[in-house]
Design a protein around this motif. Structure first.
Motif, PDB file in Angstrom:
ATOM      1  N   LEU A   1       0.820  -1.220   0.000  1.00 15.35           N
ATOM      2  CA  LEU A   1       0.000   0.000   0.000  1.00 15.35           C
ATOM      3  C   LEU A   1       0.851   1.265   0.000  1.00 15.35           C
ATOM      4  O   LEU A   1       0.363   2.337  -0.362  1.00 15.35           O
ATOM      5  CB  LEU A   1      -0.921   0.009   1.227  1.00 15.35           C
ATOM      6  N   ARG A   2       2.104   1.150   0.433  1.00 19.41           N
ATOM      7  CA  ARG A   2       2.931   2.358   0.530  1.00 19.41           C
ATOM      8  C   ARG A   2       3.140   3.025  -0.831  1.00 19.41           C
ATOM      9  O   ARG A   2       3.289   4.247  -0.910  1.00 19.41           O
ATOM     10  CB  ARG A   2       4.295   2.014   1.150  1.00 19.41           C
ATOM     11  N   PHE A   3       3.130   2.223  -1.907  1.00 15.71           N
ATOM     12  CA  PHE A   3       3.402   2.796  -3.232  1.00 15.71           C
ATOM     13  C   PHE A   3       2.216   3.621  -3.768  1.00 15.71           C
ATOM     14  O   PHE A   3       2.408   4.769  -4.172  1.00 15.71           O
ATOM     15  CB  PHE A   3       3.793   1.680  -4.194  1.00 15.71           C
ATOM     16  N   PRO A   4       0.983   3.092  -3.780  1.00 21.29           N
ATOM     17  CA  PRO A   4      -0.134   3.955  -4.205  1.00 21.29           C
ATOM     18  C   PRO A   4      -0.354   5.137  -3.273  1.00 21.29           C
ATOM     19  O   PRO A   4      -0.733   6.226  -3.718  1.00 21.29           O
ATOM     20  CB  PRO A   4      -1.344   3.006  -4.214  1.00 21.29           C
ATOM     21  N   LEU A   5      -0.094   4.949  -1.977  1.00 27.12           N
ATOM     22  CA  LEU A   5      -0.269   6.065  -1.045  1.00 27.12           C
ATOM     23  C   LEU A   5       0.782   7.149  -1.297  1.00 27.12           C
ATOM     24  O   LEU A   5       0.478   8.350  -1.231  1.00 27.12           O
ATOM     25  CB  LEU A   5      -0.175   5.561   0.395  1.00 27.12           C
ATOM     26  N   ALA A   6       2.017   6.742  -1.591  1.00 27.52           N
ATOM     27  CA  ALA A   6       3.055   7.725  -1.923  1.00 27.52           C
ATOM     28  C   ALA A   6       2.690   8.471  -3.201  1.00 27.52           C
ATOM     29  O   ALA A   6       2.876   9.693  -3.304  1.00 27.52           O
ATOM     30  CB  ALA A   6       4.406   7.028  -2.070  1.00 27.52           C
ATOM     31  N   GLY A   7       2.148   7.741  -4.181  1.00 25.08           N
ATOM     32  CA  GLY A   7       1.707   8.394  -5.414  1.00 25.08           C
ATOM     33  C   GLY A   7       0.596   9.388  -5.170  1.00 25.08           C
ATOM     34  O   GLY A   7       0.576  10.484  -5.756  1.00 25.08           O
ATOM     35  N   ALA A   8      -0.342   9.035  -4.267  1.00 24.36           N
ATOM     36  CA  ALA A   8      -1.429   9.959  -3.938  1.00 24.36           C
ATOM     37  C   ALA A   8      -0.889  11.222  -3.266  1.00 24.36           C
ATOM     38  O   ALA A   8      -1.371  12.335  -3.522  1.00 24.36           O
ATOM     39  CB  ALA A   8      -2.436   9.262  -3.026  1.00 24.36           C
ATOM     40  N   CYS A   9       0.135  11.058  -2.412  1.00 23.04           N
ATOM     41  CA  CYS A   9       0.735  12.226  -1.757  1.00 23.04           C
ATOM     42  C   CYS A   9       1.405  13.147  -2.775  1.00 23.04           C
ATOM     43  O   CYS A   9       1.284  14.381  -2.693  1.00 23.04           O
ATOM     44  CB  CYS A   9       1.749  11.770  -0.718  1.00 23.04           C
ATOM     45  N   VAL A  10       2.106  12.564  -3.749  1.00 23.64           N
ATOM     46  CA  VAL A  10       2.747  13.365  -4.798  1.00 23.64           C
ATOM     47  C   VAL A  10       1.690  14.124  -5.605  1.00 23.64           C
ATOM     48  O   VAL A  10       1.844  15.318  -5.897  1.00 23.64           O
ATOM     49  CB  VAL A  10       3.590  12.460  -5.721  1.00 23.64           C
ATOM     50  N   LEU A  11       0.594  13.450  -5.942  1.00 18.26           N
ATOM     51  CA  LEU A  11      -0.478  14.093  -6.693  1.00 18.26           C
ATOM     52  C   LEU A  11      -1.093  15.233  -5.897  1.00 18.26           C
ATOM     53  O   LEU A  11      -1.374  16.311  -6.441  1.00 18.26           O
ATOM     54  CB  LEU A  11      -1.546  13.055  -7.052  1.00 18.26           C
ATOM     55  N   LEU A  12      -1.283  15.011  -4.596  1.00 12.77           N
ATOM     56  CA  LEU A  12      -1.867  16.046  -3.746  1.00 12.77           C
ATOM     57  C   LEU A  12      -0.982  17.288  -3.700  1.00 12.77           C
ATOM     58  O   LEU A  12      -1.461  18.425  -3.832  1.00 12.77           O
ATOM     59  CB  LEU A  12      -2.066  15.489  -2.339  1.00 12.77           C
ATOM     60  N   VAL A  13       0.326  17.072  -3.539  1.00 12.89           N
ATOM     61  CA  VAL A  13       1.258  18.203  -3.504  1.00 12.89           C
ATOM     62  C   VAL A  13       1.251  18.945  -4.845  1.00 12.89           C
ATOM     63  O   VAL A  13       1.283  20.182  -4.892  1.00 12.89           O
ATOM     64  CB  VAL A  13       2.668  17.711  -3.149  1.00 12.89           C
ATOM     65  N   ALA A  14       1.187  18.188  -5.950  1.00 14.78           N
ATOM     66  CA  ALA A  14       1.172  18.816  -7.273  1.00 14.78           C
ATOM     67  C   ALA A  14      -0.077  19.668  -7.452  1.00 14.78           C
ATOM     68  O   ALA A  14      -0.013  20.786  -7.983  1.00 14.78           O
ATOM     69  CB  ALA A  14       1.237  17.734  -8.353  1.00 14.78           C
ATOM     70  N   LEU A  15      -1.219  19.165  -7.011  1.00 13.44           N
ATOM     71  CA  LEU A  15      -2.468  19.934  -7.140  1.00 13.44           C
ATOM     72  C   LEU A  15      -2.411  21.223  -6.320  1.00 13.44           C
ATOM     73  O   LEU A  15      -2.800  22.292  -6.783  1.00 13.44           O
ATOM     74  CB  LEU A  15      -3.648  19.073  -6.688  1.00 13.44           C
ATOM     75  N   TYR A  16      -1.905  21.108  -5.091  1.00 10.02           N
ATOM     76  CA  TYR A  16      -1.798  22.300  -4.258  1.00 10.02           C
ATOM     77  C   TYR A  16      -0.769  23.278  -4.824  1.00 10.02           C
ATOM     78  O   TYR A  16      -0.920  24.499  -4.684  1.00 10.02           O
ATOM     79  CB  TYR A  16      -1.454  21.922  -2.818  1.00 10.02           C
ATOM     80  N   ALA A  17       0.271  22.764  -5.445  1.00 12.90           N
ATOM     81  CA  ALA A  17       1.277  23.635  -6.056  1.00 12.90           C
ATOM     82  C   ALA A  17       0.658  24.442  -7.200  1.00 12.90           C
ATOM     83  O   ALA A  17       0.917  25.643  -7.345  1.00 12.90           O
ATOM     84  CB  ALA A  17       2.455  22.810  -6.563  1.00 12.90           C
ATOM     85  N   CYS A  18      -0.171  23.781  -8.017  1.00 14.82           N
ATOM     86  CA  CYS A  18      -0.865  24.500  -9.097  1.00 14.82           C
ATOM     87  C   CYS A  18      -1.794  25.561  -8.522  1.00 14.82           C
ATOM     88  O   CYS A  18      -1.827  26.711  -8.992  1.00 14.82           O
ATOM     89  CB  CYS A  18      -1.663  23.509  -9.945  1.00 14.82           C
ATOM     90  N   ASN A  19      -2.542  25.203  -7.507  1.00 14.02           N
ATOM     91  CA  ASN A  19      -3.463  26.147  -6.878  1.00 14.02           C
ATOM     92  C   ASN A  19      -2.701  27.333  -6.281  1.00 14.02           C
ATOM     93  O   ASN A  19      -3.104  28.498  -6.401  1.00 14.02           O
ATOM     94  CB  ASN A  19      -4.262  25.420  -5.795  1.00 14.02           C
ATOM     95  N   PHE A  20      -1.575  27.041  -5.643  1.00 11.39           N
ATOM     96  CA  PHE A  20      -0.738  28.065  -5.031  1.00 11.39           C
ATOM     97  C   PHE A  20      -0.218  29.044  -6.085  1.00 11.39           C
ATOM     98  O   PHE A  20      -0.243  30.264  -5.902  1.00 11.39           O
ATOM     99  CB  PHE A  20       0.423  27.369  -4.318  1.00 11.39           C
ATOM    100  N   THR A  21       0.243  28.496  -7.207  1.00  8.99           N
ATOM    101  CA  THR A  21       0.792  29.341  -8.273  1.00  8.99           C
ATOM    102  C   THR A  21      -0.276  30.261  -8.858  1.00  8.99           C
ATOM    103  O   THR A  21      -0.051  31.470  -9.027  1.00  8.99           O
ATOM    104  CB  THR A  21       1.382  28.460  -9.390  1.00  8.99           C
TER     105      THR A  21
END
Length: 335
Positions: A251-271
């Motif tokens: 489970l650590r691999f899909p969860l890590a991928g979800a965390c990366v996606l979450l950070v990317a989405l917030y980065a776009c919103n932040f920009t």
């Protein structure tokens, strides 16, 4: 919430030295300064810990006092801030009449939409019942399986909406899930772990309870409850592992991928947010009486702004209205 998790570890070690007591009080104070739900929860939890230590475990009284003093001082700083003097003068409100609509939001965002966390909890509860030989495990597994399939349908549809739907169907679905969880938990012979999970369930009620009577309530207000769900899942997983459940390290691999996606989405919103903020200030400094701002260029993941939000922000947090108005236009790509 990260601070609360650290406090749990510190309190379990029963702080007594002056340095340990001081850091407990300071961290409790700091945890109260970010979100109202955590502030209320920590103030009430500190009271419960203090009462318990006073009557049942005087050895833990110094740590309980430090937690209480830090929490209550932090709560006072939070709720005596100038912004709360403006409650009712903008889109925020408080009242019993909000409970019905807010119950739909709380149940949907706590039980229906977090499909991974809730499915994991259901799986572990049913597995533990099966392991102890409970004859009801097939019934509860079938009911929860159907519930999670419908939840998955709602969650996938939610990805394509600007705002989530909060219907009676989702309310019934979430309450049914919670009811089956409670039944399976009572049937499970889990000992101390069962008591810990019941206390976590009570914590979930204390976190979300005040949200029944305030507005607006959005998913961000219910993130704290999501953390509690993950604590429940962790407790159940620990028990299941001791009883023979195979490791779920995959489970650590899909969860890590979800965390990366979450950070990317917030980065776009932040920009986008800072680009629009700079554009707004350029217009204000140029003497514009009406600031024109583009809407966020995508409907999902964030809610587009609405006219007047700039005025509201200044009214609530600066105690004075901004002397410009806002006009929102569709996003247009150059070229």
């Amino acid at each position: 919430m990260l601070g609360l998790l650290i406090l749990l570890g510190w309190m379990e070690k029963n702080p007594k030295r002056p340095v340990s007591l001081a850091r407990t009080a300071l961290l409790a104070l700091a945890c109260c300064l970010f979100m109202e739900t955590v502030t209320i929860y920590l103030a009430l939890a500190a009271l419960a810990v203090l009462v318990w230590a006073w009557f049942f475990c005087r050895d833990r009284l110094p740590g309980a006092l430090a937690l209480a003093l830090g929490s209550w001082l932090g709560a006072a700083i939070m709720f005596l801030s100038p912004g709360y003097a403006q409650t009712g003068s903008d889109t925020r409100s408080v009242g019993l009449e909000l409970a019905r609509d807010n119950l739909h939001r709380i149940v949907t965002d706590t039980f229906v939409l977090p499909v991974v966390a809730t499915a994991l909890i259901s799986f572990l509860l049913v597995w533990l019942l099966r392991r102890q030989g409970c004859p009801w495990w097939k019934l509860w597994g079938g009911v929860l399986g159907l519930v999670h399939l419908v939840c998955l349908f709602f969650a996938v549809g939610d990805l394509f909406r600007t705002e989530s739907l909060y219907s009676d169907g989702q309310l019934i679905l979430g309450l049914l899930m919670a009811a089956v969880w409670l039944i399976t938990l009572l049937q499970w012979r889990g000992g101390t772990a069962k008591i810990r999970i019941l206390l976590l369930a009570l914590s979930l009620c204390v976190l979300n309870g005040p949200l029944l009577f305030v507005s607006p309530v959005g998913p961000r207000n219910l993130f704290c409850g999501y953390v509690v769900l993950m604590l429940v899942a962790g407790e159940l997983y620990t028990c299941a592992r001791t009883q023979g459940l195979k490791s779920m390290n995959w489970l650590r691999f899909p969860l890590a991928g979800a965390c990366v996606l979450l950070v990317a989405l917030y980065a776009c919103n932040f920009t986008v947010y800072h680009q629009r903020l700079e554009y707004a200030w350029e217009q204000v400094e140029a003497g514009a009486q009406s600031v024109t701002l583009p809407l966020v260029p995508f409907n999902g993941w964030v809610t587009n702004e609405f006219p007047g939000k700039g005025d509201i922000s200044y009214l609530v947090y600066r105690q004075s209205p901004w002397d410009v108005s806002f006009t929102f236009v569709p996003w247009e790509l150059d070229g």
